[in-house]
Design a protein around this motif. Structure first.
Motif, PDB file in Angstrom:
ATOM      1  N   HIS A  26     117.843  12.888  77.080  1.00 13.56           N
ATOM      2  CA  HIS A  26     118.618  13.504  78.160  1.00 13.56           C
ATOM      3  C   HIS A  26     118.200  15.253  78.165  1.00 13.56           C
ATOM      4  CE1 HIS A  26     122.335  15.417  79.903  1.00 13.56           C
ATOM      5  NE2 HIS A  26     122.516  14.304  80.026  1.00 13.56           N
TER       6      HIS A  26
ATOM      7  N   ASN B  21     126.459   9.351  86.463  1.00 10.00           N
ATOM      8  CA  ASN B  21     126.601   9.412  85.353  1.00 10.00           C
ATOM      9  C   ASN B  21     127.262   8.236  84.686  1.00 10.00           C
ATOM     10  OD1 ASN B  21     125.684  12.146  84.021  1.00 10.00           O
ATOM     11  ND2 ASN B  21     127.139  12.874  85.578  1.00 10.00           N
TER      12      ASN B  21
ATOM     13  N   SER C 137     121.199  21.419  82.637  1.00 12.58           N
ATOM     14  CA  SER C 137     120.536  20.404  82.179  1.00 12.58           C
ATOM     15  C   SER C 137     119.800  19.854  83.684  1.00 12.58           C
ATOM     16  CB  SER C 137     121.166  19.419  81.576  1.00 12.58           C
ATOM     17  OG  SER C 137     122.539  19.132  81.742  1.00 12.58           O
TER      18      SER C 137
ATOM     19  N   GLU D 168     125.040  11.152  81.246  1.00 15.19           N
ATOM     20  CA  GLU D 168     126.094  10.741  80.495  1.00 15.19           C
ATOM     21  C   GLU D 168     127.485  11.191  80.795  1.00 15.19           C
ATOM     22  OE1 GLU D 168     123.319  10.883  76.261  1.00 15.19           O
ATOM     23  OE2 GLU D 168     125.042  12.477  76.419  1.00 15.19           O
ATOM     24  N   ALA D 169     127.741  12.452  80.954  1.00  8.55           N
ATOM     25  CA  ALA D 169     129.218  12.772  81.645  1.00  8.55           C
ATOM     26  C   ALA D 169     128.806  14.391  81.963  1.00  8.55           C
ATOM     27  CB  ALA D 169     129.963  12.959  80.310  1.00  8.55           C
TER      28      ALA D 169
ATOM     29  N   GLU E 205     128.982  20.945  86.418  1.00  7.66           N
ATOM     30  CA  GLU E 205     129.264  19.894  87.172  1.00  7.66           C
ATOM     31  C   GLU E 205     130.823  19.579  87.544  1.00  7.66           C
ATOM     32  OE1 GLU E 205     127.383  19.900  84.501  1.00  7.66           O
ATOM     33  OE2 GLU E 205     125.381  19.687  85.397  1.00  7.66           O
TER      34      GLU E 205
ATOM     35  N   PRO F  12     126.931  15.801  90.125  1.00  7.43           N
ATOM     36  CA  PRO F  12     126.257  15.467  88.842  1.00  7.43           C
ATOM     37  C   PRO F  12     124.977  16.250  88.557  1.00  7.43           C
ATOM     38  CG  PRO F  12     126.483  13.518  89.782  1.00  7.43           C
ATOM     39  CD  PRO F  12     126.906  14.532  90.744  1.00  7.43           C
ATOM     40  N   PHE F  13     124.568  17.013  87.563  1.00  6.76           N
ATOM     41  CA  PHE F  13     123.523  17.499  86.959  1.00  6.76           C
ATOM     42  C   PHE F  13     123.007  18.851  88.018  1.00  6.76           C
ATOM     43  CE2 PHE F  13     122.499  13.768  84.866  1.00  6.76           C
ATOM     44  CZ  PHE F  13     121.995  14.304  83.551  1.00  6.76           C
TER      45      PHE F  13
HETATM   46  N1  URA Z   1     124.902  15.828  81.511  1.00  8.92           N
HETATM   47  C1  URA Z   1     125.081  14.832  82.053  1.00  8.92           C
HETATM   48  O1  URA Z   1     125.009  13.759  81.413  1.00  8.92           O
HETATM   49  N2  URA Z   1     125.276  14.637  83.426  1.00  8.92           N
HETATM   50  C2  URA Z   1     125.361  15.786  84.084  1.00  8.92           C
HETATM   51  O2  URA Z   1     125.707  15.532  85.304  1.00  8.92           O
HETATM   52  C3  URA Z   1     125.524  16.850  83.498  1.00  8.92           C
HETATM   53  C4  URA Z   1     125.054  17.181  82.307  1.00  8.92           C
END
Ligand code: URA
Length: 271
Positions: free
Chosen positions: A232, A158, A136, A119-120, A125, A131-132
């Motif tokens: 997610h 994302n 999470s 998502e974001a 991050e 990302p990630f």
């Molecule tokens: N959640 C997301 O959707 N993306 C990330 O990069 C981190 C947490």
């Protein structure tokens, strides 16, 4: 600064932190301690007339529409994932960039046949620009591990490239602005399989209205590429009982990859 003011400020900051406020949006004070003037009364509504013009529809002929068109033209002009990352780094059209510390473009292997779309970016991050890589992300790594995959086998990105302040949900305008970059990313990577983590990218790219609880576990197609929607990992951290359904979706993913000859040769053979 006198002691009372210092104590008052400390209590206020504590209150903000407890409410999840973790970034300032403006250098100027809003004067929250000053007496607030009463807002002016709403102007009287115009008298009803059957000939009154219909209310304006949201249109692409707006500054927002212009920004989406600019984003689409910039994205289409990119000939490689590296170029797309550079163009995004220089892109000034998304106000999320003003409050974020870094662009969070992608992680994993550019040769991967499997693409994961979250998502974001969250706080970690945003700090690392990857990302990630926060809590999470650690759960995501374990989830991939249960079916024999790791980051060498996937490309992770994302829907949104800059952290929304306080991790708020991205607005429809922010999603629309980032969408052309995600679409171009898919064209350039040409994955054999896409996984949407959470509902935001699934709803935007598949043009659906349902939430992730309804979309998860089902296979869709985006531009001829098979797509699976899953919960997610951040949601699974909050709702661990739902990991049972996530496990089913991981088994579905592994089977789908094997059936299509997309399960990487270097991945671990059995989950
Ligand atoms: N959640 C997301 O959707 N993306 C990330 O990069 C981190 C947490």
């Amino acid at each position: 600064m006198n002691a009372d003011l210092r104590l008052g400020l400390a209590a206020w900051l504590e209150w903000c932190a407890a409410a999840g406020v973790d970034s300032s949006l403006d250098d100027r004070s809003l004067g929250v301690y000053a007496p607030v003037a009463a807002p002016p009364a709403d102007p009287a509504p115009p008298p009803f007339s059957p000939r009154a013009p219909a209310p304006a529809q949201p249109s692409l002929l707006t500054p927002e529409g212009d920004r989406v068109r600019t984003a689409a033209a910039l994205a289409q002009g990119c000939r490689s994932l590296g170029e797309l990352a550079r163009v995004l780094e220089a892109f000034e059209g998304c106000s999320l960039k003003d409050t974020a510390n870094s662009l969070c473009f992608a992680d994993g292997s550019g040769d991967a046949r499997v693409m994961l779309v979250g998502e974001a970016p969250g706080a970690e991050e945003d700090r690392q620009g990857r990302p990630f890589c926060g809590p999470s992300g650690r759960l995501l790594d374990r989830m991939l591990g249960t079916i024999g995959l790791d980051r060498r086998h996937v490309w992770i990105t994302n829907m949104i490239y800059w952290r929304p302040p306080g991790n708020r949900t991205p607005t429809p305008a922010e999603i629309a602005l980032c969408q052309p970059f995600l679409e171009r990313q898919i064209e350039l990577l040409r994955p054999g399989y896409i996984v949407f983590l959470g509902g935001i990218a699934a709803r935007a790219l598949l043009n659906r209205k349902e939430g992730i609880t309804r979309l998860r576990g089902q296979e869709f197609a985006y531009g001829g590429i098979p797509v699976l929607a899953m919960f997610h990992p951040a949601y699974l951290l909050r709702q661990p009982l739902q990991k049972k359904l996530a496990w089913r979706d991981l088994v579905t993913l592994r089977k789908a990859l094997e059936e299509r000859g997309l399960f990487p040769a270097t991945a671990i053979d059995s989950p």
